[in-house]
Design an enzyme around this catalytic site. Structure first.
Site, PDB file in Angstrom:
ATOM      1  N   HIS A  49      -7.044  -1.709  10.362  1.00  0.00           N
ATOM      2  CA  HIS A  49      -6.887  -1.769   8.906  1.00  0.00           C
ATOM      3  C   HIS A  49      -5.745  -2.696   8.501  1.00  0.00           C
ATOM      4  CE1 HIS A  49      -4.088   2.074   8.516  1.00  0.00           C
ATOM      5  NE2 HIS A  49      -3.406   1.019   8.832  1.00  0.00           N
ATOM      6  N   ASN A  74      -6.835   1.000  13.948  1.00  0.00           N
ATOM      7  CA  ASN A  74      -8.277   0.797  13.721  1.00  0.00           C
ATOM      8  C   ASN A  74      -8.558  -0.562  13.089  1.00  0.00           C
ATOM      9  OD1 ASN A  74      -7.075   1.232  11.285  1.00  0.00           O
ATOM     10  ND2 ASN A  74      -8.522   2.759  10.544  1.00  0.00           N
ATOM     11  N   ASP A 124       0.836  -1.207   0.000  1.00  0.00           N
ATOM     12  CA  ASP A 124       0.000   0.000   0.000  1.00  0.00           C
ATOM     13  C   ASP A 124       0.867   1.251   0.000  1.00  0.00           C
ATOM     14  OD1 ASP A 124       1.029  -0.185   2.568  1.00  0.00           O
ATOM     15  OD2 ASP A 124      -0.843   0.281   3.574  1.00  0.00           O
ATOM     16  N   GLU A 145      -9.546   0.239   4.984  1.00  0.00           N
ATOM     17  CA  GLU A 145      -9.993   0.954   6.178  1.00  0.00           C
ATOM     18  C   GLU A 145     -11.346   0.436   6.663  1.00  0.00           C
ATOM     19  OE1 GLU A 145      -7.913   2.811   7.667  1.00  0.00           O
ATOM     20  OE2 GLU A 145      -7.357   4.629   6.606  1.00  0.00           O
TER      21      GLU A 145
HETATM   22  C1  GLP Z   1      -0.023   1.894   8.096  1.00  0.00           C
HETATM   23  C2  GLP Z   1       0.058   1.141   6.756  1.00  0.00           C
HETATM   24  C3  GLP Z   1      -0.053  -0.350   6.933  1.00  0.00           C
HETATM   25  C4  GLP Z   1       0.651  -0.743   8.180  1.00  0.00           C
HETATM   26  C5  GLP Z   1      -0.147  -0.248   9.351  1.00  0.00           C
HETATM   27  C6  GLP Z   1       0.555  -0.408  10.671  1.00  0.00           C
HETATM   28  O1  GLP Z   1      -0.783   3.035   7.998  1.00  0.00           O
HETATM   29  N1  GLP Z   1      -0.917   1.580   5.828  1.00  0.00           N
HETATM   30  O2  GLP Z   1       0.466  -1.008   5.817  1.00  0.00           O
HETATM   31  O3  GLP Z   1       0.754  -2.145   8.239  1.00  0.00           O
HETATM   32  O4  GLP Z   1      -0.568   1.098   9.153  1.00  0.00           O
HETATM   33  O5  GLP Z   1       1.653   0.448  10.765  1.00  0.00           O
HETATM   34  P1  GLP Z   1       2.747   0.337  11.896  1.00  0.00           P
HETATM   35  O6  GLP Z   1       3.480  -0.944  11.639  1.00  0.00           O
HETATM   36  O7  GLP Z   1       3.629   1.528  11.725  1.00  0.00           O
HETATM   37  O8  GLP Z   1       2.015   0.308  13.207  1.00  0.00           O
END
Ligand code: GLP
Length: 252
Positions: A139, A137, A67, A144
């Site tokens: 996701h 959240n 993403d 989302e």
């Molecule tokens: C981000 C990304 C995701 C990621 C998630 C967790 O916004 N879009 O791909 O896995 O949120 O991020 P983090 O590992 O920094 O907690």
């Protein structure tokens, strides 16, 4: 669903690299996907180190990004493509056979890039190992809350939670990012193996909801309860709200 609880972040990262290694040894020509974010940093370091020591051979593998943010590209610190380039592709001493990265800064070609990502996954897929993080959240990538589970590669407005968390990737700066591009839940669910990584106490509540709550698009990660080959790989803090007698839970 299998749930592996490791003692800390380092153990979680090593275990993730072990699972990926086992998978790509079995399928050395396959398609793999790793996420951006803070969670996979340790796993990527392990992966790169094993590649550079000749333990993992990447030369038959294909890589697809999960993403990215619309509005920033590979040249921008904090974009997922920059993260993948600097933490995975550049430090590897041998390249993947092929790869797909987004360029979120090219707003005029976003729809085309989404078609290209889907075509890349159809060409080399299904994804043999899909490593994921989880948002605060619930996701997955930028799938989302409220996402349509049947979607493939798509663009989406960012949720308020994601917008409030995002500045941690940009040195505390609030960028006006409002849209994401992502693999869809359909592609994630078609992956042969899904490994969801989560560490730290701040993820405990959403991890517990995703694993023990109802399957609902309000908590996108809950759909993984229906995946036939999914491993939740957690550190002790992220697992702290799970019942100890949960079926499939293994403490390492
Ligand atoms: C981000 C990304 C995701 C990621 C998630 C967790 O916004 N879009 O791909 O896995 O949120 O991020 P983090 O590992 O920094 O907690």
């Amino acid at each position: 669903m299998k749930i592996i609880v490791t003692k800390d972040y380092q153990a979680m990262s090593r275990c993730a690299a072990d699972l990926v290694q086992a998978c790509v040894e079995k399928e050395p020509q396959s398609l793999v996907s790793f996420p951006g974010g803070d969670t996979p940093i340790g796993m990527l370091e392990e992966f790169v180190s094993r590649v550079n020591q000749g333990v993992i051979d990447p030369t038959g593998l294909k890589f697809v990004q999960l993403d990215d943010w619309v509005g920033i590209g590979p040249q921008d610190d904090g974009s997922c493509s920059h993260f993948v380039s600097t933490r995975l592709l550049a430090p590897m001493n041998r390249p993947f056979a092929d790869r797909f990265l987004f360029d979120g800064s090219r707003r005029d070609t976003i729809d085309q890039q989404l078609e290209e990502q889907d075509a890349f996954i159809r060409r080399y897929g299904p994804i043999a190992v899909e490593v994921l993080g989880i948002g605060m959240n619930g996701h997955l990538g930028f799938n989302e809350n409220g996402v349509d589970f049947s979607l493939r590669s798509h663009r989406t407005p960012l949720s308020d939670v994601t917008k409030s968390v995002q500045k941690k990737y940009f040195g505390g700066q609030d960028l006006p990012l409002t849209e994401g591009i992502t693999q869809g839940i359909a592609q994630i669910m078609e992956s042969e193996l899904v490994i969801l990584l989560a560490n730290g106490a701040r993820k405990a509540e959403i991890v517990s909801k995703a694993i023990t709550g109802p399957v609902t698009n309000e908590v996108p990660a809950s759909i993984l309860q229906k995946h036939p080959n999914c491993v939740y790989l957690l550190d002790q803090e992220a697992a702290s709200l799970l019942p100890k007698d949960l079926p499939g839970l293994e403490i390492r």
